[in-house]
Design a protein around this motif. Structure first.
Motif, PDB file in Angstrom:
ATOM      1  N   ALA A  93       0.833  -1.207   0.000  1.00  0.00           N
ATOM      2  CA  ALA A  93       0.000   0.000   0.000  1.00  0.00           C
ATOM      3  C   ALA A  93       0.867   1.256   0.000  1.00  0.00           C
ATOM      4  O   ALA A  93       0.586   2.220  -0.722  1.00  0.00           O
ATOM      5  N   VAL A  94       1.939   1.246   0.773  1.00  0.00           N
ATOM      6  CA  VAL A  94       2.842   2.397   0.829  1.00  0.00           C
ATOM      7  C   VAL A  94       3.502   2.614  -0.528  1.00  0.00           C
ATOM      8  O   VAL A  94       3.608   3.747  -1.001  1.00  0.00           O
ATOM      9  N   ASN A  95       3.930   1.536  -1.166  1.00  0.00           N
ATOM     10  CA  ASN A  95       4.567   1.643  -2.477  1.00  0.00           C
ATOM     11  C   ASN A  95       3.619   2.283  -3.489  1.00  0.00           C
ATOM     12  O   ASN A  95       4.026   3.131  -4.284  1.00  0.00           O
ATOM     13  N   HIS A 130      -2.364  11.450   2.467  1.00  0.00           N
ATOM     14  CA  HIS A 130      -3.035  10.157   2.390  1.00  0.00           C
ATOM     15  C   HIS A 130      -2.073   9.027   2.765  1.00  0.00           C
ATOM     16  O   HIS A 130      -2.475   8.061   3.412  1.00  0.00           O
ATOM     17  N   LEU A 131      -0.813   9.139   2.393  1.00  0.00           N
ATOM     18  CA  LEU A 131       0.194   8.145   2.780  1.00  0.00           C
ATOM     19  C   LEU A 131       0.292   8.069   4.302  1.00  0.00           C
ATOM     20  O   LEU A 131       0.378   6.984   4.868  1.00  0.00           O
ATOM     21  N   GLN A 132       0.242   9.217   4.967  1.00  0.00           N
ATOM     22  CA  GLN A 132       0.266   9.223   6.431  1.00  0.00           C
ATOM     23  C   GLN A 132      -0.964   8.515   6.991  1.00  0.00           C
ATOM     24  O   GLN A 132      -0.882   7.772   7.962  1.00  0.00           O
ATOM     25  N   LYS A 133      -2.101   8.711   6.350  1.00  0.00           N
ATOM     26  CA  LYS A 133      -3.331   8.049   6.798  1.00  0.00           C
ATOM     27  C   LYS A 133      -3.210   6.528   6.626  1.00  0.00           C
ATOM     28  O   LYS A 133      -3.621   5.767   7.505  1.00  0.00           O
ATOM     29  N   VAL A 134      -2.643   6.083   5.505  1.00  0.00           N
ATOM     30  CA  VAL A 134      -2.437   4.645   5.277  1.00  0.00           C
ATOM     31  C   VAL A 134      -1.528   4.086   6.371  1.00  0.00           C
ATOM     32  O   VAL A 134      -1.779   3.001   6.901  1.00  0.00           O
ATOM     33  N   THR A 135      -0.504   4.836   6.728  1.00  0.00           N
ATOM     34  CA  THR A 135       0.402   4.413   7.799  1.00  0.00           C
ATOM     35  C   THR A 135      -0.361   4.293   9.118  1.00  0.00           C
ATOM     36  O   THR A 135      -0.177   3.333   9.867  1.00  0.00           O
ATOM     37  N   ILE A 137      -3.586   3.724   9.510  1.00  0.00           N
ATOM     38  CA  ILE A 137      -4.503   2.583   9.429  1.00  0.00           C
ATOM     39  C   ILE A 137      -3.754   1.299   9.733  1.00  0.00           C
ATOM     40  O   ILE A 137      -4.208   0.466  10.521  1.00  0.00           O
ATOM     41  N   TYR A 138      -2.612   1.128   9.113  1.00  0.00           N
ATOM     42  CA  TYR A 138      -1.832  -0.080   9.342  1.00  0.00           C
ATOM     43  C   TYR A 138      -1.430  -0.190  10.812  1.00  0.00           C
ATOM     44  O   TYR A 138      -1.533  -1.252  11.416  1.00  0.00           O
ATOM     45  N   SER A 139      -1.005   0.918  11.382  1.00  0.00           N
ATOM     46  CA  SER A 139      -0.617   0.924  12.791  1.00  0.00           C
ATOM     47  C   SER A 139      -1.797   0.529  13.674  1.00  0.00           C
ATOM     48  O   SER A 139      -1.648  -0.248  14.619  1.00  0.00           O
ATOM     49  N   PHE A 140      -2.972   1.037  13.364  1.00  0.00           N
ATOM     50  CA  PHE A 140      -4.181   0.703  14.125  1.00  0.00           C
ATOM     51  C   PHE A 140      -4.495  -0.789  14.046  1.00  0.00           C
ATOM     52  O   PHE A 140      -4.789  -1.428  15.051  1.00  0.00           O
ATOM     53  N   VAL A 141      -4.411  -1.349  12.847  1.00  0.00           N
ATOM     54  CA  VAL A 141      -4.730  -2.764  12.662  1.00  0.00           C
ATOM     55  C   VAL A 141      -3.686  -3.647  13.343  1.00  0.00           C
ATOM     56  O   VAL A 141      -4.010  -4.697  13.888  1.00  0.00           O
ATOM     57  N   GLU A 142      -2.433  -3.223  13.341  1.00  0.00           N
ATOM     58  CA  GLU A 142      -1.345  -4.024  13.901  1.00  0.00           C
ATOM     59  C   GLU A 142      -1.168  -3.848  15.409  1.00  0.00           C
ATOM     60  O   GLU A 142      -0.485  -4.643  16.036  1.00  0.00           O
ATOM     61  N   THR A 143      -1.768  -2.828  16.002  1.00  0.00           N
ATOM     62  CA  THR A 143      -1.558  -2.537  17.416  1.00  0.00           C
ATOM     63  C   THR A 143      -1.790  -3.733  18.331  1.00  0.00           C
ATOM     64  O   THR A 143      -0.989  -3.975  19.218  1.00  0.00           O
ATOM     65  N   PRO A 144      -2.844  -4.535  18.146  1.00  0.00           N
ATOM     66  CA  PRO A 144      -3.008  -5.675  19.055  1.00  0.00           C
ATOM     67  C   PRO A 144      -1.825  -6.643  19.033  1.00  0.00           C
ATOM     68  O   PRO A 144      -1.557  -7.310  20.022  1.00  0.00           O
ATOM     69  N   LYS A 145      -1.103  -6.717  17.955  1.00  0.00           N
ATOM     70  CA  LYS A 145       0.044  -7.619  17.872  1.00  0.00           C
ATOM     71  C   LYS A 145       1.310  -7.023  18.471  1.00  0.00           C
ATOM     72  O   LYS A 145       2.214  -7.750  18.841  1.00  0.00           O
ATOM     73  N   THR A 146       1.382  -5.711  18.515  1.00  0.00           N
ATOM     74  CA  THR A 146       2.619  -5.072  18.945  1.00  0.00           C
ATOM     75  C   THR A 146       2.505  -4.395  20.299  1.00  0.00           C
ATOM     76  O   THR A 146       3.496  -3.950  20.844  1.00  0.00           O
ATOM     77  N   PHE A 147       1.327  -4.315  20.855  1.00  0.00           N
ATOM     78  CA  PHE A 147       1.119  -3.656  22.128  1.00  0.00           C
ATOM     79  C   PHE A 147       1.639  -4.544  23.245  1.00  0.00           C
ATOM     80  O   PHE A 147       1.299  -5.720  23.331  1.00  0.00           O
ATOM     81  N   LEU A 148       2.482  -4.002  24.101  1.00  0.00           N
ATOM     82  CA  LEU A 148       3.146  -4.789  25.133  1.00  0.00           C
ATOM     83  C   LEU A 148       2.154  -5.488  26.064  1.00  0.00           C
ATOM     84  O   LEU A 148       2.316  -6.660  26.381  1.00  0.00           O
ATOM     85  N   ALA A 149       1.109  -4.794  26.481  1.00  0.00           N
ATOM     86  CA  ALA A 149       0.149  -5.401  27.401  1.00  0.00           C
ATOM     87  C   ALA A 149      -0.532  -6.603  26.771  1.00  0.00           C
ATOM     88  O   ALA A 149      -0.873  -7.561  27.460  1.00  0.00           O
ATOM     89  N   TRP A 150      -0.713  -6.602  25.481  1.00  0.00           N
ATOM     90  CA  TRP A 150      -1.333  -7.729  24.800  1.00  0.00           C
ATOM     91  C   TRP A 150      -0.509  -8.983  25.047  1.00  0.00           C
ATOM     92  O   TRP A 150      -1.035 -10.027  25.384  1.00  0.00           O
ATOM     93  N   GLY A 151       0.790  -8.879  24.909  1.00  0.00           N
ATOM     94  CA  GLY A 151       1.666 -10.022  25.144  1.00  0.00           C
ATOM     95  C   GLY A 151       1.725 -10.403  26.607  1.00  0.00           C
ATOM     96  O   GLY A 151       1.773 -11.574  26.974  1.00  0.00           O
ATOM     97  N   GLU A 152       1.716  -9.407  27.496  1.00  0.00           N
ATOM     98  CA  GLU A 152       1.813  -9.678  28.925  1.00  0.00           C
ATOM     99  C   GLU A 152       0.562 -10.373  29.460  1.00  0.00           C
ATOM    100  O   GLU A 152       0.640 -11.241  30.321  1.00  0.00           O
ATOM    101  N   PHE A 153      -0.587  -9.980  28.966  1.00  0.00           N
ATOM    102  CA  PHE A 153      -1.831 -10.499  29.515  1.00  0.00           C
ATOM    103  C   PHE A 153      -2.430 -11.642  28.703  1.00  0.00           C
ATOM    104  O   PHE A 153      -3.499 -12.115  29.013  1.00  0.00           O
TER     105      PHE A 153
END
Length: 159
Positions: A93-95, A130-135, A137-153
């Motif tokens: 998407a970024v490309n 719009h590129l910033q918005k795409v970034t 969106i991706y960050s929002f979708v990926e947050t559950p995988k990268t959020f520290l508390a998700w891994g801890e709990f």
């Protein structure tokens, strides 16, 4: 052809592409990502229509329908197969967004009319936003995988 009509046409094709990816995706996370990207493209189209009204008369001679096409590097099926090997479709998407920015900047440097050059620069700037918005969106979708508390709990069982 009006440069804003060209930009809107590219965004419509991009939206349809993301909707097709959403329909073919099997994983809920991928469906969410492509759904949000398609919605973002629709919002982007509305902004471009408002810009077109503000910049009425910005034309670039010699801009043909063929120059005004979204050309994904991969078909929808190939892209989803690639997701099995590399789930980070964000780069794709970024490309695409970066290619659009370069497209408008190259047209702006070749434009002879100052109004057209200004319109193309505005389009390139809008693509950067719009590129910033795409970034985001991706960050929002990926947050559950990268959020520290998700891994801890995630391992909440009694010992």
């Amino acid at each position: 052809m009006n440069v804003f009509d060209c930009a809107i046409k590219i965004e419509e094709e991009t939206k349809a592409y993301y909707e097709g990816l959403e329909a073919e995706a099997m994983e809920p996370e991928m469906k969410t990502l492509f759904s949000m990207l398609a919605a973002s493209e629709e919002e982007h189209q509305r902004k471009l229509r408002r810009l077109r009204k503000r910049m009425d008369g910005a034309k670039l001679e010699g801009l043909t329908q063929n120059a005004c096409r979204f050309r994904p590097l991969l078909s929808q099926r190939e892209l989803l197969e690639e997701a099995g090997r590399d789930p980070n479709l964000y780069r794709f998407a970024v490309n695409n967004e970066e290619q659009e920015i370069r497209f408008y900047e190259e047209l702006a440097s070749a434009a002879t009319d100052e109004t057209t050059r200004k319109g193309l620069r505005m389009l390139a700037q809008e693509e950067r936003r719009h590129l910033q918005k795409v970034t985001n969106i991706y960050s929002f979708v990926e947050t559950p995988k990268t959020f520290l508390a998700w891994g801890e709990f995630s391992n909440m069982q009694e010992l």
